[in-house]
Design an enzyme around this catalytic site. Structure first.
Site, PDB file in Angstrom:
ATOM      1  N   HIS A  72      55.049-115.617   8.894  1.00  0.00           N
ATOM      2  CA  HIS A  72      54.946-115.871   7.448  1.00  0.00           C
ATOM      3  C   HIS A  72      54.732-114.562   6.676  1.00  0.00           C
ATOM      4  O   HIS A  72      53.950-114.504   5.722  1.00  0.00           O
ATOM      5  CB  HIS A  72      53.802-116.846   7.137  1.00  0.00           C
ATOM      6  N   ASN A 150      53.188-126.704   6.138  1.00  0.00           N
ATOM      7  CA  ASN A 150      54.599-126.304   6.101  1.00  0.00           C
ATOM      8  C   ASN A 150      55.399-127.301   5.279  1.00  0.00           C
ATOM      9  O   ASN A 150      54.895-128.357   4.906  1.00  0.00           O
ATOM     10  CB  ASN A 150      55.178-126.275   7.525  1.00  0.00           C
TER      11      ASN A 150
END
Ligand code: HEM
Length: 378
Positions: A72, A150
């Site tokens: 990420h 997510n």
């Protein structure tokens, strides 16, 4: 355009209490007349080392980056609030949780959110076929609550010890430094529980059109605890009010040919225009005991809970309404983790959560530094 609400800032940040200087200073606040010339002995040198301004400028530059996130790495932060309904579906929220942020209709809790891609580096494409991070930090009156989720409802693995392997299979090859399909196939083909998430990833939803047009899921199973200490299992969902929109591979190729940061730009500009994105927040609830009637494990993050049997219950509306002022302080150094919970919310025995909870603060002590929790955004 509505007034921009304030989210908490540290009163300890001196830059907020001081007037901006009208003249150039060094970081100690001392005036400087020239930050473009080294001090030298004579007109042709050598340069002197007692030149504090030179040392400060160069040494800060030498150290100005922190390691990028191991996953990420590319993301974008903005701020907003959650307005609670005071209920969980049709029932009072207090039936299931004593967490104050859900307790009353109209209660507003400030928050920061970081959207991200997973595999690419800090400057990589934001239209990759890749899951998107949807990580929310709620600044509640009882301390912070991080919900690190997510945009896809399930995950590739159900055992935390496989996390380095799944990520390495998707990251660049150590020799060619390219994502290599053989490495992905090698891992996924031996990990049948990954097929559910892979199917989502290669579905038409695999490339979100923007961060505003995607759902959010807590993915792992958590618990809520009420005032009597009774617990239920819970899954978190966010539905975007502007709808879900995705790109085809061809459309994505065109977008990234022009701009690698299209999703950050879209979000930033929408907020600057006053077009504040909103999500409805829901939970699914299950009794906290063994469920022999189910042929799947409710603590397994590669499975969804069917909405037919475990309906979505509305708990609030999230609105994003303020951009960051400093990308490095507020995005690069924001630190989210699954261990960051408030009274009334808890872990389940989902074994991924234990692995995640260790990993987030461990990496942040390294990535951001020992004092990361003293940063205002955290
Ligand atoms: C055992 C499995 C997992 C491990 C060990 C793990 C570990 C990590 C680590 C080390 C980071 C970097 C954090 C930082 O540098 O601040 C990270 C980021 C992140 N992870 Fe996980 N992760 C796991 C599973 C998951 C799952 C299942 C989800 C989705 C529900 C998820 C969502 C995220 C998000 C959204 C971020 C970015 C947070 C941010 O924006 O700062 N991870 N993860």
């Amino acid at each position: 355009m509505a007034d921009k609400p304030k989210t908490p800032k540290s009163p300890a940040n001196p830059s907020e209490s001081q007037q901006s200087p009208t003249h150039l200073t060094n970081r100690q606040g001392h005036p400087i007349t020239n930050n473009q010339s080294q001090r030298t002995v004579g007109s042709r040198g050598p340069a002197t080392l007692e030149n504090y301004q030179f040392l400060e400028k160069i040494t800060h530059f030498d150290r100005e980056r922190i390691p990028e996130r191991v996953v990420h790495a590319r993301g974008f932060v903005c701020y907003g609030e959650l307005e609670a309904t005071g209920k969980i579906g049709d029932e009072p929220a207090s039936k299931y949780t004593r967490a104050k942020l859900f307790s009353q209709a109209g209660k507003k809790t400030p928050l920061a959110i970081r959207f991200s891609t997973v595999i690419g580096g800090r400057d990589s494409s934001e239209v990759a076929r890749d899951p998107r991070g949807f990580a929310v930090k709620f600044y509640t009156e009882d301390g912070n609550w991080d919900l690190v989720g997510n945009n896809l409802a399930v995950f590739f693995i159900r055992d935390a010890i496989k996390f380095p392997d799944v990520i390495h299979s998707l990251k660049p090859d150590p020799v060619t430094f390219r994502q290599e399909p053989n490495r992905i196939f090698d891992f996924m083909s031996q990990t049948p529980e990954s097929m559910h998430m892979l199917t989502h990833l290669f579905s038409p939803r695999g490339i979100p059109a923007s961060y505003r047009h995607m759902e959010g899921f807590g993915v792992n199973t958590y618990k809520m605890v009420n005032a009597e200490g009774n617990t239920v299992l819970v899954k978190y969902h966010f539905h975007p009010r502007c709808g879900v929109a995705s790109l085809t591979a061809e459309e994505a190729a065109k977008v990234q040919g022009q701009d690698l940061g299209s999703a950050s730009k879209d979000l930033y500009e929408a907020i600057e225009r006053g077009e504040y994105p909103q999500w409805d927040m829901y939970v699914q609830i299950m009794e906290d005991h063994d469920h022999p009637e189910l042929d799947w494990d409710p603590l397994d993050d590669t499975k969804i809970w069917t909405e037919k049997d475990f309906p979505l219950r509305h708990v609030g509306v999230m609105t994003l309404n303020r951009n960051v002022e400093d990308h490095f302080n507020e995005n690069e150094q924001i630190a989210m983790g699954t261990g960051v919970l408030v009274d009334g919310l808890d872990f389940s025995d989902d074994k991924m959560l234990v692995g995640r909870t260790f990993s987030y603060s461990d990496t942040q002590r390294h990535r951001v530094g020992t004092n990361y929790l003293q940063l205002p955004v955290n």
